[in-house]
Write an enzyme that holds these catalytic residues in place. Structure first.
Site, PDB file in Angstrom:
ATOM      1  CE  LYS A   1      -6.948  -0.500   2.269  1.00  0.00           C
ATOM      2  NZ  LYS A   1      -7.614  -1.113   3.434  1.00  0.00           N
TER       3      LYS A   1
ATOM      4  CG  ASP B   1      -7.509  -4.407   4.645  1.00  0.00           C
ATOM      5  OD1 ASP B   1      -6.646  -4.195   5.520  1.00  0.00           O
ATOM      6  OD2 ASP B   1      -7.706  -3.647   3.688  1.00  0.00           O
TER       7      ASP B   1
END
Length: 283
Positions: free
Chosen positions: A73, A109
């Site tokens: 990420k 997220d």
């Protein structure tokens, strides 16, 4: 609807290391089939050493983009030609879309996390949150808690320097607690968040002394395979409110589906029962 792939099919996928645990292909596949799209969504297991080459190579095909999971990420943000404010603030990305002018990165997220917590109705402005972890997933969850106005934040990580660096960037007022003192921090926490990969695939569960937890605390685990990790099972046994990572997965996937396939994810039939069946779990 009947789905048949043609030479004009659009495809996307999820990249991670490992990626075999990911439910994203089942989730996206459910929505693709429901809408009858000429599309596919695939899992890609890629080690960190090959991540950049893989992404740049795929960006030159008819792929529309990628979701990104551990451990890529933070590396995903570095590949951006353009980045959304959320991705920049978090310092990590879980959504890459490919365009003629380059790679756009985003982070959904934080939104997925807050959507997952919503049924528990946390009073952020009156709450102390304990976040375990300081990696890419933790960055998104810390960002979400801070922007939601959480009253006080505690961060703990096995590597204390990473916890301090995360706090300096996203939550300067956060308290840093040593990893070995995480149980003691439970006494102050109204919201407890596992943002580590501990417990993934039932391995290396994150052990906590839930007897020290505050009554009424909300406990969230970002891991969803297995659905009930040892972390959540212990909290549930202690009578605490628990939330698994499945609703966060679904929440963060909706903007990804829109970005990849140009359609809103269908609400009916619902996807959570499909994923529960895959996990062999009860609703």
């Amino acid at each position: 609807m009947t789905v048949g792939l043609t030479g004009r099919a659009v495809f996307a996928g999820v990249v991670g290391d490992p990626v075999s645990h990911s439910l994203s292909p089942r989730l996206m596949g459910h929505w693709i089939r429901t809408l009858g799209l000429d599309a596919a969504y695939l899992p890609f297991a890629v080690p960190p050493s090959g991540f950049e080459a893989f992404v740049r190579g795929l960006a030159g095909t008819q792929a529309s983009g990628l979701n990104v999971t551990l451990p890529h990420k933070e590396a995903a943000l570095a590949l951006a030609d353009r980045a959304t404010p959320a991705a920049k603030a978090i310092g990590a990305a879980n959504l890459l879309t490919f365009h003629p002018d380059g790679i756009l990165v985003d982070n959904s997220d934080a939104t997925g996390f807050l959507n997952a917590l919503e049924p528990a109705k946390p009073a952020y402005h009156q709450s102390t949150a304990l976040v375990l972890g300081a990696g890419g997933a933790a960055r998104a969850l810390v960002h979400a808690l801070v922007t939601s106005g959480v009253n006080h934040l505690i961060i703990t990580n096995r590597t204390a320097d990473r916890a301090r660096a995360l706090a300096a960037e996203l939550a300067p007022d956060a308290a840093i607690v040593a990893w070995d003192d995480r149980d003691a921090a439970l006494a102050d926490a109204d919201i407890v968040v596992n943002a580590t990969a501990l417990g993934l695939k039932g391995e290396n569960d994150l052990a906590m002394d839930w007897g020290k937890a505050r009554s009424g605390a909300i406990v969230f685990d970002s891991v969803y395979t297995p659905l009930v990790t040892g972390f959540l099972a212990g909290a549930r046994q202690a009578g605490l409110k628990t939330i698994d990572g499945l609703d966060m997965l679904i929440g963060q996937a909706r903007p990804s589906f829109r970005a990849f396939f140009g359609r809103e994810a269908p609400a009916d039939p619902p996807v959570r029962p499909v994923l529960l069946e895959v996990l062999g779990a009860r609703p």
